[in-house]
Design a protein around this motif. Structure first.
Motif, PDB file in Angstrom:
ATOM      1  N   LYS A 157       0.844  -1.194   0.000  1.00  0.00           N
ATOM      2  CA  LYS A 157       0.000   0.000   0.000  1.00  0.00           C
ATOM      3  C   LYS A 157       0.880   1.245   0.000  1.00  0.00           C
ATOM      4  N   SER A 158       0.246   2.398  -0.179  1.00  0.00           N
ATOM      5  CA  SER A 158       0.976   3.665  -0.084  1.00  0.00           C
ATOM      6  C   SER A 158       0.863   4.165   1.357  1.00  0.00           C
ATOM      7  N   ILE A 159       1.828   5.011   1.739  1.00  0.00           N
ATOM      8  CA  ILE A 159       1.852   5.583   3.081  1.00  0.00           C
ATOM      9  C   ILE A 159       1.874   7.102   2.943  1.00  0.00           C
ATOM     10  N   GLU A 160       1.007   7.768   3.685  1.00  0.00           N
ATOM     11  CA  GLU A 160       0.922   9.228   3.647  1.00  0.00           C
ATOM     12  C   GLU A 160       2.114   9.851   4.378  1.00  0.00           C
ATOM     13  N   PRO A 161       2.502  11.077   3.997  1.00  0.00           N
ATOM     14  CA  PRO A 161       3.571  11.761   4.743  1.00  0.00           C
ATOM     15  C   PRO A 161       3.079  12.119   6.141  1.00  0.00           C
ATOM     16  N   VAL A 162       4.015  12.269   7.068  1.00  0.00           N
ATOM     17  CA  VAL A 162       3.647  12.614   8.437  1.00  0.00           C
ATOM     18  C   VAL A 162       4.781  13.408   9.082  1.00  0.00           C
ATOM     19  N   THR A 163       4.424  14.388   9.893  1.00  0.00           N
ATOM     20  CA  THR A 163       5.403  15.183  10.637  1.00  0.00           C
ATOM     21  C   THR A 163       5.463  14.640  12.058  1.00  0.00           C
ATOM     22  N   VAL A 164       6.701  14.417  12.525  1.00  0.00           N
ATOM     23  CA  VAL A 164       6.895  13.824  13.855  1.00  0.00           C
ATOM     24  C   VAL A 164       7.910  14.610  14.669  1.00  0.00           C
ATOM     25  N   TYR A 165       7.823  14.418  15.995  1.00  0.00           N
ATOM     26  CA  TYR A 165       8.850  14.887  16.919  1.00  0.00           C
ATOM     27  C   TYR A 165       9.743  13.681  17.201  1.00  0.00           C
ATOM     28  N   ALA A 166      11.045  13.812  16.913  1.00  0.00           N
ATOM     29  CA  ALA A 166      11.916  12.644  16.935  1.00  0.00           C
ATOM     30  C   ALA A 166      13.245  12.897  17.635  1.00  0.00           C
ATOM     31  N   ALA A 167      13.812  11.808  18.132  1.00  0.00           N
ATOM     32  CA  ALA A 167      15.172  11.790  18.662  1.00  0.00           C
ATOM     33  C   ALA A 167      15.825  10.515  18.137  1.00  0.00           C
ATOM     34  N   SER A 168      17.157  10.503  18.080  1.00  0.00           N
ATOM     35  CA  SER A 168      17.827   9.331  17.521  1.00  0.00           C
ATOM     36  C   SER A 168      19.080   8.966  18.304  1.00  0.00           C
ATOM     37  N   GLY A 169      19.527   7.756  18.057  1.00  0.00           N
ATOM     38  CA  GLY A 169      20.761   7.241  18.624  1.00  0.00           C
ATOM     39  C   GLY A 169      21.336   6.232  17.652  1.00  0.00           C
ATOM     40  N   THR A 170      22.513   5.707  17.958  1.00  0.00           N
ATOM     41  CA  THR A 170      23.179   4.782  17.060  1.00  0.00           C
ATOM     42  C   THR A 170      23.312   3.402  17.692  1.00  0.00           C
ATOM     43  N   ALA A 171      22.841   2.396  16.964  1.00  0.00           N
ATOM     44  CA  ALA A 171      23.006   1.001  17.370  1.00  0.00           C
ATOM     45  C   ALA A 171      24.194   0.428  16.608  1.00  0.00           C
ATOM     46  N   GLN A 172      24.974  -0.395  17.262  1.00  0.00           N
ATOM     47  CA  GLN A 172      26.179  -0.958  16.649  1.00  0.00           C
ATOM     48  C   GLN A 172      25.877  -2.080  15.667  1.00  0.00           C
ATOM     49  N   GLY A 173      24.628  -2.456  15.534  1.00  0.00           N
ATOM     50  CA  GLY A 173      24.215  -3.487  14.590  1.00  0.00           C
ATOM     51  C   GLY A 173      22.716  -3.664  14.657  1.00  0.00           C
ATOM     52  N   PRO A 174      22.170  -4.459  13.739  1.00  0.00           N
ATOM     53  CA  PRO A 174      20.734  -4.740  13.765  1.00  0.00           C
ATOM     54  C   PRO A 174      20.416  -5.809  14.798  1.00  0.00           C
ATOM     55  N   GLY A 175      19.178  -5.956  15.106  1.00  0.00           N
ATOM     56  CA  GLY A 175      18.754  -7.069  15.940  1.00  0.00           C
ATOM     57  C   GLY A 175      18.571  -6.742  17.404  1.00  0.00           C
ATOM     58  N   PRO A 176      18.086  -7.741  18.145  1.00  0.00           N
ATOM     59  CA  PRO A 176      17.674  -7.547  19.537  1.00  0.00           C
ATOM     60  C   PRO A 176      18.807  -7.237  20.505  1.00  0.00           C
ATOM     61  N   ASP A 177      20.029  -7.552  20.160  1.00  0.00           N
ATOM     62  CA  ASP A 177      21.144  -7.247  21.058  1.00  0.00           C
ATOM     63  C   ASP A 177      21.564  -5.787  20.980  1.00  0.00           C
ATOM     64  N   TYR A 178      21.222  -5.110  19.899  1.00  0.00           N
ATOM     65  CA  TYR A 178      21.727  -3.759  19.675  1.00  0.00           C
ATOM     66  C   TYR A 178      20.655  -2.671  19.677  1.00  0.00           C
ATOM     67  N   VAL A 179      19.512  -2.928  19.054  1.00  0.00           N
ATOM     68  CA  VAL A 179      18.503  -1.882  18.873  1.00  0.00           C
ATOM     69  C   VAL A 179      17.721  -1.554  20.151  1.00  0.00           C
ATOM     70  N   PRO A 180      17.168  -2.536  20.891  1.00  0.00           N
ATOM     71  CA  PRO A 180      16.383  -2.185  22.085  1.00  0.00           C
ATOM     72  C   PRO A 180      17.128  -1.337  23.113  1.00  0.00           C
ATOM     73  N   PRO A 181      18.421  -1.583  23.380  1.00  0.00           N
ATOM     74  CA  PRO A 181      19.092  -0.704  24.352  1.00  0.00           C
ATOM     75  C   PRO A 181      19.149   0.762  23.900  1.00  0.00           C
ATOM     76  N   VAL A 182      19.265   0.985  22.604  1.00  0.00           N
ATOM     77  CA  VAL A 182      19.280   2.359  22.087  1.00  0.00           C
ATOM     78  C   VAL A 182      17.898   2.989  22.255  1.00  0.00           C
ATOM     79  N   ILE A 183      16.861   2.224  21.950  1.00  0.00           N
ATOM     80  CA  ILE A 183      15.492   2.726  22.142  1.00  0.00           C
ATOM     81  C   ILE A 183      15.266   3.062  23.614  1.00  0.00           C
TER      82      ILE A 183
END
Length: 157
Positions: free
Chosen positions: A7-33
């Motif tokens: 399907k198509s996805i509409e554009p959206v404006t968000v309030y965001a913050a970011s960080g860096t994970a050292q790799g994909p997957g459950p060992d790296y991403v959840p701690p950054v979140i």
């Protein structure tokens, strides 16, 4: 897990913050979140900024090995979106074609849902055409067993 839909996805404006994970997957991403989500929520609430569900998370390769830039956000509420201390305003673009899958339940199972989505896209002859997104349609404070998350993967035919 539901079936994969395109399907198509509409554009959206968000309030965001970011960080860096050292790799994909459950060992790296959840701690950054876990590191960026509480301060973002506190900053938005303290500033009295109007934001609303759903939460939208997205992931972008940084170009440095397996590193991922992990973004956490909420949809900007009514009125003009404003940057603040602890967040930035991001305009997520429309996606003309995305493969989507609805994941029900615990985040521990989301990896297999992503794998199923990507395997289906590959079997359908599609190619990834942008950062993947997770849209938290139903989430905390309830138990993760009740969560509903839409996985979105921009694809080219």
């Amino acid at each position: 897990m539901s079936e994969v839909e395109y399907k198509s996805i509409e554009p959206v404006t968000v309030y965001a913050a970011s960080g860096t994970a050292q790799g994909p997957g459950p060992d790296y991403v959840p701690p950054v979140i876990d590191e960026i989500l509480p301060p973002l929520l506190t900053a938005l609430q303290s500033a009295g900024v109007d934001f609303e569900e759903p939460g939208i998370f997205w992931y972008e390769p940084t170009g440095a090995g397996d590193e991922l830039r992990v973004w956490v956000s909420w949809v900007a509420g009514g009125g003009e979106a404003v940057s603040g201390d602890g967040w930035e305003v991001v305009d997520l673009p429309a996606v003309s074609r995305a493969a989507t899958l609805t994941h029900h339940g615990e985040m521990a199972g989301i990896g297999s849902a992503w794998q199923h989505l990507m395997q289906t896209v590959a079997a359908d002859g599609g190619e990834i055409a942008g950062p993947s997104r997770e849209v938290y349609l139903v989430s905390g404070p309830m138990s993760q067993s009740e969560w509903v998350t839409e996985l979105q993967l921009p694809v080219s035919p």
